[in-house]
Write a protein that holds these residues in place. Structure first.
Motif, PDB file in Angstrom:
ATOM      1  N   PRO A   1      24.052 107.815 -42.555  1.00 21.93           N
ATOM      2  CA  PRO A   1      23.765 108.014 -43.915  1.00 21.93           C
ATOM      3  C   PRO A   1      24.976 107.730 -44.756  1.00 21.93           C
ATOM      4  N   GLU A   2      24.511 107.197 -45.959  1.00 16.12           N
ATOM      5  CA  GLU A   2      25.683 106.627 -46.802  1.00 16.12           C
ATOM      6  C   GLU A   2      26.587 107.785 -47.374  1.00 16.12           C
ATOM      7  N   ASP A   3      25.958 109.010 -47.559  1.00  8.29           N
ATOM      8  CA  ASP A   3      26.621 110.118 -47.868  1.00  8.29           C
ATOM      9  C   ASP A   3      27.454 111.001 -47.084  1.00  8.29           C
ATOM     10  N   MET A   4      27.096 110.672 -45.749  1.00  7.07           N
ATOM     11  CA  MET A   4      27.784 111.585 -44.479  1.00  7.07           C
ATOM     12  C   MET A   4      29.323 111.224 -44.710  1.00  7.07           C
TER      13      MET A   4
ATOM     14  N   ALA B   1      30.803 112.152 -39.476  1.00  2.00           N
ATOM     15  CA  ALA B   1      30.353 111.218 -38.744  1.00  2.00           C
ATOM     16  C   ALA B   1      31.177 110.828 -37.654  1.00  2.00           C
ATOM     17  N   SER B   2      32.425 110.873 -37.407  1.00  5.36           N
ATOM     18  CA  SER B   2      33.325 110.803 -36.381  1.00  5.36           C
ATOM     19  C   SER B   2      32.907 111.850 -35.188  1.00  5.36           C
ATOM     20  N   VAL B   3      32.461 112.881 -35.587  1.00  6.17           N
ATOM     21  CA  VAL B   3      32.436 114.129 -34.354  1.00  6.17           C
ATOM     22  C   VAL B   3      30.778 113.984 -33.960  1.00  6.17           C
ATOM     23  N   GLN B   4      30.240 113.247 -34.230  1.00  5.01           N
ATOM     24  CA  GLN B   4      28.559 113.117 -33.914  1.00  5.01           C
ATOM     25  C   GLN B   4      28.430 112.866 -32.301  1.00  5.01           C
TER      26      GLN B   4
ATOM     27  N   SER C   1      21.649 113.705 -35.595  1.00  4.87           N
ATOM     28  CA  SER C   1      21.588 113.287 -37.149  1.00  4.87           C
ATOM     29  C   SER C   1      20.675 114.159 -37.900  1.00  4.87           C
ATOM     30  N   ARG C   2      19.731 114.932 -37.458  1.00  4.52           N
ATOM     31  CA  ARG C   2      18.773 115.707 -38.104  1.00  4.52           C
ATOM     32  C   ARG C   2      19.366 117.034 -38.340  1.00  4.52           C
ATOM     33  N   LEU C   3      19.990 117.617 -37.239  1.00  2.00           N
ATOM     34  CA  LEU C   3      20.634 118.935 -37.463  1.00  2.00           C
ATOM     35  C   LEU C   3      21.831 118.752 -38.462  1.00  2.00           C
TER      36      LEU C   3
END
Length: 346
Positions: free
Chosen positions: A140-143, A148-151, A304-306
């Motif tokens: 997502p643009e706002d993440m 985002a790096s720890v997904q 992503s959803r969590l």
């Protein structure tokens, strides 16, 4: 794109790594070039950095390592259609063959011919990384880039915890490295009635508590089996998530799981481990699962959803930020266990 970039290179078969100036990778028709914005240090990277038995048998220096990251697409190959320049992305780090029996039956995460980014190929401890487009996950643009790096490692935690029923159950997380800490948050979000975190490191146990652990046990200061019995009215836990890889801790996990319970093992012991199969597995009717990677791409959807829902907040366990040049400080903290997740910024 032509030119040079800074990268952390595993330069020799021994301890450490060094910052070097190397060529920016050239992409193939099915690949994408990404400008790395944040890259986090994994336990696997520490294995490679310290040059343990596993890395000695697997890794072939010199090469750029690192595999957890987020960034921005800057160039795409002629055949790429799923992303475009400017997209914010992370990546599934297992490059799979698509043709083995496992892949053909949809079990890509256990592909027989898996190659791992930053282990078997050049990785992301660099200003740019080139990857197959099929491995990319749009963010997502706002993440925030650090989140985002720890997904990818959070995907390990999600895969481990959610590989069986969790709601209303008691869950023990053995080993509170960053993935174990995230697993505590995932278990709590999934409705576990108790989340018991076990480790020898009080700093990391406190992070697990912040992430959602309802009880913490320092196994060096009290008997973990007795403590778990007390917390579970003598029944033992329903689910054990083994994240430590330590033979003693792993044995304790099999002893603390209740009859009919589940033991999901993500950790990578460096040597064979002796388990009392008769009494701790067979007679107890225990389900034992080996967990590798993330389900492609079911686990990424869950992660992503969590994160988007706020049910899991990973910020408490992202404890340190460094410039790429200061990578050695980050590795020192990881080795000493005085951190949660360490993020490097090229």
């Amino acid at each position: 794109m032509n030119g040079k970039m800074k990268a952390v290179v595993k330069n020799s078969r021994g301890y450490g790594a060094e910052l070097q100036v190397v060529d920016i990778p050239q992409i193939k028709e099915d690949e994408v070039l990404i400008r790395v914005k944040a890259t986090s240090i994994c336990g696997t990277d520490v294995h490679i950095y310290t040059w343990d038995e596993w890395s000695e048998s697997r890794v072939n220096p010199p090469y750029t390592f690192g595999h957890e990251f987020s960034g921005e697409v800057v160039e795409i190959g002629d055949k790429v259609t799923n992303v475009k320049p400017g997209d914010k992305v992370s990546a599934e780090t297992h490059i799979v063959c698509g043709t083995c029996p496992q892949c053909l039956t949809g079990k890509y995460h256990i592909c027989k011919n898996t190659k791992i980014i930053g282990v078997d190929t050049d990785g992301c401890f660099a200003e740019y990384v080139a990857l197959p487009a099929v491995n990319l996950w749009k963010n997502p643009e706002d993440m925030p880039f650090d989140v985002a790096s720890v997904q990818e490692p959070m995907g390990n935690a999600v895969h481990t915890v959610l590989s069986g029923e969790v709601a209303g159950k008691t869950v023990a997380i053995i080993g509170c490295g960053p993935i174990g800490i995230m697993a505590a948050g995932v278990a709590k979000a999934a409705g576990a009635s108790q989340v018991i975190a076990l480790d020898l490191n009080d700093y990391r146990l406190e992070l697990a508590r912040q992430m959602g652990a309802t009880s913490t046990i320092n196994s060096g200061k009290e008997d973990p089996l007795a403590a778990v019995q007390l917390l579970t009215d003598g029944h033992g836990v329903d689910v054990v998530c083994e994240m430590s890889g330590h033979p003693i801790a792993m044995n304790q996990g099999f002893k603390m799981v209740t009859n009919g319970g589940r033991v999901s093992i993500l950790s990578l012991p460096v040597r064979p481990v002796e388990i009392d199969i008769t009494n701790d597995v067979v007679f107890k009717g225990v389900t034992v699962q080996g967990i590798t990677g993330r389900k492609m791409y079911e686990t990424w959807e869950q992660v992503s959803r969590l994160l988007k829902s706020g049910q899991v907040d990973v910020k408490p366990m992202i404890t340190h930020h460094f410039q790429l040049e200061d990578f050695a400080q980050g590795f020192d903290l990881m080795i000493q266990g005085k951190c949660g997740k360490v993020v490097l910024h090229p």
